[in-house]
Scaffold this motif. Structure first.
Motif, PDB file in Angstrom:
ATOM      1  N   ALA A   1      45.112  45.570  34.646  1.00  0.00           N
ATOM      2  CA  ALA A   1      45.299  46.986  34.808  1.00  0.00           C
ATOM      3  C   ALA A   1      43.979  47.517  35.431  1.00  0.00           C
ATOM      4  CB  ALA A   1      45.929  47.755  33.726  1.00  0.00           C
ATOM      5  N   LEU A   2      42.802  47.085  34.463  1.00  0.00           N
ATOM      6  CA  LEU A   2      41.462  47.684  34.636  1.00  0.00           C
ATOM      7  C   LEU A   2      41.110  47.024  35.981  1.00  0.00           C
ATOM      8  CD1 LEU A   2      39.108  49.191  33.772  1.00  0.00           C
ATOM      9  CD2 LEU A   2      38.360  47.180  32.621  1.00  0.00           C
ATOM     10  N   PHE A   3      41.257  45.862  36.190  1.00  0.00           N
ATOM     11  CA  PHE A   3      40.969  45.091  37.335  1.00  0.00           C
ATOM     12  C   PHE A   3      41.165  45.669  38.748  1.00  0.00           C
ATOM     13  CE2 PHE A   3      41.204  41.881  40.993  1.00  0.00           C
ATOM     14  CZ  PHE A   3      40.019  41.697  41.110  1.00  0.00           C
ATOM     15  N   GLU A   4      42.668  46.126  38.617  1.00  0.00           N
ATOM     16  CA  GLU A   4      43.305  46.617  39.738  1.00  0.00           C
ATOM     17  C   GLU A   4      42.739  48.158  40.001  1.00  0.00           C
ATOM     18  OE1 GLU A   4      47.489  46.265  38.867  1.00  0.00           O
ATOM     19  OE2 GLU A   4      47.505  44.394  39.839  1.00  0.00           O
TER      20      GLU A   4
ATOM     21  N   LEU B   1      27.981  54.130  30.659  1.00  0.00           N
ATOM     22  CA  LEU B   1      29.194  53.391  31.293  1.00  0.00           C
ATOM     23  C   LEU B   1      29.846  54.183  32.399  1.00  0.00           C
ATOM     24  CD1 LEU B   1      30.997  51.958  28.075  1.00  0.00           C
ATOM     25  CD2 LEU B   1      29.086  51.008  29.284  1.00  0.00           C
ATOM     26  N   ASP B   2      30.248  53.298  33.231  1.00  0.00           N
ATOM     27  CA  ASP B   2      30.901  53.952  34.455  1.00  0.00           C
ATOM     28  C   ASP B   2      32.062  54.781  33.898  1.00  0.00           C
ATOM     29  OD1 ASP B   2      33.589  52.507  35.537  1.00  0.00           O
ATOM     30  OD2 ASP B   2      32.169  51.216  34.407  1.00  0.00           O
ATOM     31  N   VAL B   3      32.493  55.692  34.967  1.00  0.00           N
ATOM     32  CA  VAL B   3      33.684  56.674  34.329  1.00  0.00           C
ATOM     33  C   VAL B   3      35.051  55.788  34.177  1.00  0.00           C
ATOM     34  CG1 VAL B   3      35.370  58.253  35.123  1.00  0.00           C
ATOM     35  CG2 VAL B   3      32.778  58.424  35.765  1.00  0.00           C
ATOM     36  N   THR B   4      35.446  54.867  35.078  1.00  0.00           N
ATOM     37  CA  THR B   4      36.532  54.105  34.791  1.00  0.00           C
ATOM     38  C   THR B   4      36.677  53.278  33.363  1.00  0.00           C
ATOM     39  OG1 THR B   4      36.438  53.764  37.212  1.00  0.00           O
ATOM     40  CG2 THR B   4      37.837  52.002  35.952  1.00  0.00           C
TER      41      THR B   4
ATOM     42  N   PRO C   1      37.206  41.903  23.423  1.00  0.00           N
ATOM     43  CA  PRO C   1      36.271  40.800  23.683  1.00  0.00           C
ATOM     44  C   PRO C   1      37.279  39.795  24.684  1.00  0.00           C
ATOM     45  CG  PRO C   1      35.840  40.948  21.193  1.00  0.00           C
ATOM     46  CD  PRO C   1      36.814  42.026  21.899  1.00  0.00           C
ATOM     47  N   ALA C   2      38.771  39.799  24.395  1.00  0.00           N
ATOM     48  CA  ALA C   2      39.524  39.105  25.108  1.00  0.00           C
ATOM     49  C   ALA C   2      39.483  39.675  26.409  1.00  0.00           C
ATOM     50  CB  ALA C   2      40.803  38.634  24.575  1.00  0.00           C
ATOM     51  N   ILE C   3      39.715  40.913  26.572  1.00  0.00           N
ATOM     52  CA  ILE C   3      40.002  41.644  27.540  1.00  0.00           C
ATOM     53  C   ILE C   3      38.639  41.496  28.405  1.00  0.00           C
ATOM     54  CG2 ILE C   3      40.059  44.056  28.874  1.00  0.00           C
ATOM     55  CD1 ILE C   3      41.603  44.773  26.198  1.00  0.00           C
ATOM     56  N   ILE C   4      37.687  41.578  28.086  1.00  0.00           N
ATOM     57  CA  ILE C   4      36.393  41.518  28.882  1.00  0.00           C
ATOM     58  C   ILE C   4      36.487  40.198  29.484  1.00  0.00           C
ATOM     59  CG2 ILE C   4      33.605  41.171  28.597  1.00  0.00           C
ATOM     60  CD1 ILE C   4      33.983  43.566  26.498  1.00  0.00           C
ATOM     61  N   ARG C   5      36.699  39.088  28.774  1.00  0.00           N
ATOM     62  CA  ARG C   5      36.643  37.728  29.286  1.00  0.00           C
ATOM     63  C   ARG C   5      37.670  37.397  30.384  1.00  0.00           C
ATOM     64  NH1 ARG C   5      36.118  36.129  24.020  1.00  0.00           N
ATOM     65  NH2 ARG C   5      38.617  35.742  23.783  1.00  0.00           N
TER      66      ARG C   5
ATOM     67  N   THR D   1      34.918  49.406  42.840  1.00  0.00           N
ATOM     68  CA  THR D   1      34.031  49.530  41.671  1.00  0.00           C
ATOM     69  C   THR D   1      33.854  48.216  40.681  1.00  0.00           C
ATOM     70  OG1 THR D   1      35.266  50.784  40.151  1.00  0.00           O
ATOM     71  CG2 THR D   1      33.985  51.914  41.735  1.00  0.00           C
ATOM     72  N   ILE D   2      34.346  47.315  41.134  1.00  0.00           N
ATOM     73  CA  ILE D   2      34.395  45.983  40.360  1.00  0.00           C
ATOM     74  C   ILE D   2      33.114  45.659  39.767  1.00  0.00           C
ATOM     75  CG2 ILE D   2      34.890  43.463  40.269  1.00  0.00           C
ATOM     76  CD1 ILE D   2      36.792  43.935  42.484  1.00  0.00           C
ATOM     77  N   ASP D   3      32.013  45.566  40.585  1.00  0.00           N
ATOM     78  CA  ASP D   3      30.528  45.217  40.009  1.00  0.00           C
ATOM     79  C   ASP D   3      30.105  46.316  38.925  1.00  0.00           C
ATOM     80  OD1 ASP D   3      30.525  43.142  41.461  1.00  0.00           O
ATOM     81  OD2 ASP D   3      29.252  44.029  43.078  1.00  0.00           O
ATOM     82  N   LYS D   4      30.415  47.738  39.244  1.00  0.00           N
ATOM     83  CA  LYS D   4      30.089  48.645  38.277  1.00  0.00           C
ATOM     84  C   LYS D   4      30.962  48.222  36.801  1.00  0.00           C
ATOM     85  CE  LYS D   4      28.811  52.505  41.137  1.00  0.00           C
ATOM     86  NZ  LYS D   4      29.326  53.587  41.446  1.00  0.00           N
ATOM     87  N   VAL D   5      32.130  48.095  36.995  1.00  0.00           N
ATOM     88  CA  VAL D   5      33.111  47.847  35.646  1.00  0.00           C
ATOM     89  C   VAL D   5      32.563  46.683  35.120  1.00  0.00           C
ATOM     90  CG1 VAL D   5      35.219  47.535  34.621  1.00  0.00           C
ATOM     91  CG2 VAL D   5      34.902  49.323  36.592  1.00  0.00           C
ATOM     92  N   GLU D   6      32.359  45.752  35.870  1.00  0.00           N
ATOM     93  CA  GLU D   6      31.636  44.312  35.258  1.00  0.00           C
ATOM     94  C   GLU D   6      30.469  44.661  34.387  1.00  0.00           C
ATOM     95  OE1 GLU D   6      31.950  39.716  36.188  1.00  0.00           O
ATOM     96  OE2 GLU D   6      31.485  41.056  37.875  1.00  0.00           O
ATOM     97  N   ALA D   7      29.736  45.171  34.983  1.00  0.00           N
ATOM     98  CA  ALA D   7      28.253  45.729  34.657  1.00  0.00           C
ATOM     99  C   ALA D   7      28.619  46.400  33.251  1.00  0.00           C
ATOM    100  CB  ALA D   7      27.298  46.268  35.468  1.00  0.00           C
ATOM    101  N   SER D   8      29.312  47.390  33.311  1.00  0.00           N
ATOM    102  CA  SER D   8      29.635  48.195  32.145  1.00  0.00           C
ATOM    103  C   SER D   8      30.219  47.377  30.882  1.00  0.00           C
ATOM    104  CB  SER D   8      30.473  49.349  32.489  1.00  0.00           C
ATOM    105  OG  SER D   8      30.013  50.387  33.109  1.00  0.00           O
ATOM    106  N   LEU D   9      31.200  46.524  31.171  1.00  0.00           N
ATOM    107  CA  LEU D   9      31.873  45.914  30.163  1.00  0.00           C
ATOM    108  C   LEU D   9      30.913  44.772  29.690  1.00  0.00           C
ATOM    109  CD1 LEU D   9      35.285  44.801  31.895  1.00  0.00           C
ATOM    110  CD2 LEU D   9      34.785  46.413  29.989  1.00  0.00           C
ATOM    111  N   ALA D  10      29.820  44.148  30.394  1.00  0.00           N
ATOM    112  CA  ALA D  10      28.741  43.506  29.956  1.00  0.00           C
ATOM    113  C   ALA D  10      28.007  44.302  28.806  1.00  0.00           C
ATOM    114  CB  ALA D  10      27.635  42.926  31.014  1.00  0.00           C
TER     115      ALA D  10
END
Length: 184
Positions: A18-21, A76-79, A97-101, A28-37
């Motif tokens: 859901a978050l990826f979609e 973190l980004d808004v999303t 942690p599992a969601i981030i992976r 904003t995949i890169d922004k979300v991925e950076a925020s999750l990091a």
């Protein structure tokens, strides 16, 4: 979209999808991925934040407010901020942690990369990470994104998981193997 490994079959996988979609649609995949990091690093470094995400004793409203404060502090980004709020409202922060992976795997697949989970005894330097990526790229034949974590109990070396493959060069495993061999 192809979801290898049955990502959608698990609860964390459904949240990650859901978050990826949302991120894909907003580009904003890169922004979300950076925020999750940043969130992952906060989970590893802050006992209080880890307790917030795992304790069933923290009320839903308090968890939502605390997560909003952490998201603001981490910038973190808004999303991602809203997503953490949803997790807190649904009492699913323990799955973070599992969601981030799963999200990292989806993002890597989207970019045509293979994702690898790398556990080391000590934090790796940027040069070591670059060398590791290069080595894995040569072994696999495609770009590799790495999800780094630290486990001091390994004593030294690395454990690398790529899909169903595992490369374990940790000192802990070598010592256990040696001890088992000496027992006869």
């Amino acid at each position: 979209m192809e979801t290898s490994g049955g990502i959608q079959a698990s609860l964390p996988g459904r949240y990650a999808m859901a978050l990826f979609e949302l991120a894909r649609d907003a580009k904003t995949i890169d922004k979300v991925e950076a925020s999750l990091a940043l969130v992952r690093a906060a989970l590893d470094q802050s006992v209080d934040f880890k307790t917030l995400t795992t304790s069933p004793l923290i009320a839903r409203g308090a968890a939502t407010r605390a997560v909003a404060a952490v998201a603001k502090k981490l910038k973190l980004d808004v999303t991602t901020s809203k997503f953490l709020g949803v997790l807190a409202d649904n009492r699913r922060l323990a799955q973070l942690p599992a969601i981030i992976r799963a999200f990292r795997q989806l993002a890597a697949n989207f970019r045509g990369e293979t994702s690898a989970e790398v556990t080391s005894a000590h934090p790796l330097s940027d040069d070591q990470v670059a060398a590791l990526k290069q080595s894995l790229r040569q072994r696999i034949g495609r770009e590799v994104s790495v999800d780094l974590s630290v486990d001091p109990s390994l004593l030294g070396g690395l454990v690398v998981r790529i899909g169903s493959q595992m490369i374990d060069s940790s000192i802990k495993t070598r010592l256990n193997t040696l001890a088992h061999a000496m027992k006869g």
